[in-house]
Motif scaffolding. Structure first.
Motif, PDB file in Angstrom:
ATOM      1  N   LEU A  30      35.835  27.990  41.007  1.00  0.00           N
ATOM      2  CA  LEU A  30      36.212  29.232  41.682  1.00  0.00           C
ATOM      3  C   LEU A  30      36.058  30.429  40.747  1.00  0.00           C
ATOM      4  O   LEU A  30      35.503  31.462  41.141  1.00  0.00           O
ATOM      5  CB  LEU A  30      37.652  29.145  42.194  1.00  0.00           C
ATOM      6  N   LEU A  31      36.540  30.305  39.531  1.00  0.00           N
ATOM      7  CA  LEU A  31      36.426  31.402  38.565  1.00  0.00           C
ATOM      8  C   LEU A  31      34.962  31.744  38.290  1.00  0.00           C
ATOM      9  O   LEU A  31      34.598  32.920  38.210  1.00  0.00           O
ATOM     10  CB  LEU A  31      37.149  31.045  37.266  1.00  0.00           C
ATOM     11  N   ALA A  32      34.116  30.730  38.168  1.00  0.00           N
ATOM     12  CA  ALA A  32      32.683  30.967  37.936  1.00  0.00           C
ATOM     13  C   ALA A  32      32.054  31.680  39.127  1.00  0.00           C
ATOM     14  O   ALA A  32      31.237  32.591  38.946  1.00  0.00           O
ATOM     15  CB  ALA A  32      31.973  29.642  37.668  1.00  0.00           C
ATOM     16  N   GLU A  33      32.451  31.311  40.328  1.00  0.00           N
ATOM     17  CA  GLU A  33      31.909  31.943  41.531  1.00  0.00           C
ATOM     18  C   GLU A  33      32.383  33.392  41.659  1.00  0.00           C
ATOM     19  O   GLU A  33      31.578  34.285  41.952  1.00  0.00           O
ATOM     20  CB  GLU A  33      32.346  31.173  42.782  1.00  0.00           C
ATOM     21  N   GLU A  34      33.646  33.618  41.469  1.00  0.00           N
ATOM     22  CA  GLU A  34      34.214  34.945  41.691  1.00  0.00           C
ATOM     23  C   GLU A  34      33.932  35.932  40.558  1.00  0.00           C
ATOM     24  O   GLU A  34      33.781  37.121  40.804  1.00  0.00           O
ATOM     25  CB  GLU A  34      35.725  34.846  41.935  1.00  0.00           C
ATOM     26  N   PHE A  35      33.870  35.443  39.346  1.00  0.00           N
ATOM     27  CA  PHE A  35      33.702  36.340  38.201  1.00  0.00           C
ATOM     28  C   PHE A  35      32.310  36.252  37.589  1.00  0.00           C
ATOM     29  O   PHE A  35      31.998  36.990  36.666  1.00  0.00           O
ATOM     30  CB  PHE A  35      34.780  36.068  37.144  1.00  0.00           C
ATOM     31  N   ARG A  36      31.500  35.325  38.071  1.00  0.00           N
ATOM     32  CA  ARG A  36      30.099  35.188  37.664  1.00  0.00           C
ATOM     33  C   ARG A  36      29.906  35.196  36.152  1.00  0.00           C
ATOM     34  O   ARG A  36      28.988  35.797  35.633  1.00  0.00           O
ATOM     35  CB  ARG A  36      29.262  36.269  38.317  1.00  0.00           C
ATOM     36  N   GLY A  37      30.843  34.574  35.448  1.00  0.00           N
ATOM     37  CA  GLY A  37      30.708  34.439  34.003  1.00  0.00           C
ATOM     38  C   GLY A  37      30.956  35.707  33.212  1.00  0.00           C
ATOM     39  O   GLY A  37      30.725  35.749  32.011  1.00  0.00           O
ATOM     40  N   GLY A  38      31.445  36.753  33.868  1.00  0.00           N
ATOM     41  CA  GLY A  38      31.639  38.026  33.184  1.00  0.00           C
ATOM     42  C   GLY A  38      32.896  38.123  32.339  1.00  0.00           C
ATOM     43  O   GLY A  38      33.014  39.009  31.521  1.00  0.00           O
ATOM     44  N   TRP A  39      33.830  37.209  32.562  1.00  0.00           N
ATOM     45  CA  TRP A  39      35.082  37.219  31.811  1.00  0.00           C
ATOM     46  C   TRP A  39      35.413  35.808  31.368  1.00  0.00           C
ATOM     47  O   TRP A  39      34.964  34.838  31.970  1.00  0.00           O
ATOM     48  CB  TRP A  39      36.235  37.762  32.666  1.00  0.00           C
ATOM     49  N   ASP A  40      36.226  35.727  30.332  1.00  0.00           N
ATOM     50  CA  ASP A  40      36.633  34.418  29.827  1.00  0.00           C
ATOM     51  C   ASP A  40      38.032  34.077  30.320  1.00  0.00           C
ATOM     52  O   ASP A  40      38.916  34.935  30.359  1.00  0.00           O
ATOM     53  CB  ASP A  40      36.637  34.412  28.293  1.00  0.00           C
ATOM     54  N   ASP A  73      44.849  40.039  46.441  1.00  0.00           N
ATOM     55  CA  ASP A  73      45.362  39.211  47.536  1.00  0.00           C
ATOM     56  C   ASP A  73      44.306  38.215  48.001  1.00  0.00           C
ATOM     57  O   ASP A  73      44.625  37.075  48.325  1.00  0.00           O
ATOM     58  CB  ASP A  73      45.807  40.076  48.713  1.00  0.00           C
ATOM     59  N   VAL A  74      43.063  38.653  48.024  1.00  0.00           N
ATOM     60  CA  VAL A  74      41.964  37.767  48.404  1.00  0.00           C
ATOM     61  C   VAL A  74      41.849  36.625  47.404  1.00  0.00           C
ATOM     62  O   VAL A  74      41.749  35.455  47.786  1.00  0.00           O
ATOM     63  CB  VAL A  74      40.636  38.552  48.504  1.00  0.00           C
ATOM     64  N   PHE A  75      41.893  36.945  46.108  1.00  0.00           N
ATOM     65  CA  PHE A  75      41.781  35.909  45.091  1.00  0.00           C
ATOM     66  C   PHE A  75      42.964  34.945  45.149  1.00  0.00           C
ATOM     67  O   PHE A  75      42.783  33.733  45.052  1.00  0.00           O
ATOM     68  CB  PHE A  75      41.654  36.499  43.683  1.00  0.00           C
ATOM     69  N   ASP A  76      44.167  35.468  45.319  1.00  0.00           N
ATOM     70  CA  ASP A  76      45.354  34.602  45.414  1.00  0.00           C
ATOM     71  C   ASP A  76      45.184  33.583  46.541  1.00  0.00           C
ATOM     72  O   ASP A  76      45.495  32.400  46.380  1.00  0.00           O
ATOM     73  CB  ASP A  76      46.610  35.432  45.649  1.00  0.00           C
ATOM     74  N   ASP A  77      44.660  34.038  47.667  1.00  0.00           N
ATOM     75  CA  ASP A  77      44.432  33.157  48.810  1.00  0.00           C
ATOM     76  C   ASP A  77      43.337  32.136  48.504  1.00  0.00           C
ATOM     77  O   ASP A  77      43.475  30.956  48.826  1.00  0.00           O
ATOM     78  CB  ASP A  77      44.069  33.990  50.040  1.00  0.00           C
ATOM     79  N   LEU A  78      42.248  32.585  47.879  1.00  0.00           N
ATOM     80  CA  LEU A  78      41.166  31.666  47.504  1.00  0.00           C
ATOM     81  C   LEU A  78      41.659  30.587  46.548  1.00  0.00           C
ATOM     82  O   LEU A  78      41.319  29.417  46.697  1.00  0.00           O
ATOM     83  CB  LEU A  78      40.008  32.434  46.856  1.00  0.00           C
TER      84      LEU A  78
END
Length: 102
Positions: A30-40, A73-78
């Motif tokens: 999920l983190l890779a999809e939502e943040f596309r590798g831009g943050w650690d 809120d979207v991320f919390d739900d995801l």
């Protein structure tokens, strides 16, 4: 307008280390999809002395999100949906802090 924020979250309600590993993998995807590798992020499995197993998610960098933070809120739900898709009884708790307002 964008906002700077830090993320700390837990996923509890996992029965054992096997379930925790499955949740950890799903969260990392999920983190890779939502943040596309831009943050650690640090995603770890923890176990308390009483045997409780849980997963911790922590941003290692301050996140910059658009939409005045409405995406939170979207991320919390995801996150909740992704964790419960792997472990039906998983419960998420997210904490967002705003470093610009400390």
């Amino acid at each position: 307008m964008s906002a700077n924020c830090d993320l700390y979250a837990t996923v509890k309600g996992v029965a054992d280390l096997h379930e925790a590993q499955a949740v950890k993998t799903a969260v990392e995807q999920l983190l890779a999809e939502e943040f596309r590798g831009g943050w650690d992020f640090n995603v770890e499995i923890k176990q308390r002395g009483d045997g409780e197993v849980y997963v911790v998610i922590e941003s290692l960098d301050t996140l910059i999100i658009s939409g005045n933070g409405s995406w939170i809120d979207v991320f919390d739900d995801l996150l909740a949906k992704r964790a419960s898709a792997v472990v039906a009884h998983a419960k998420t708790d997210t904490e967002w802090t705003w470093p610009d307002y400390r």
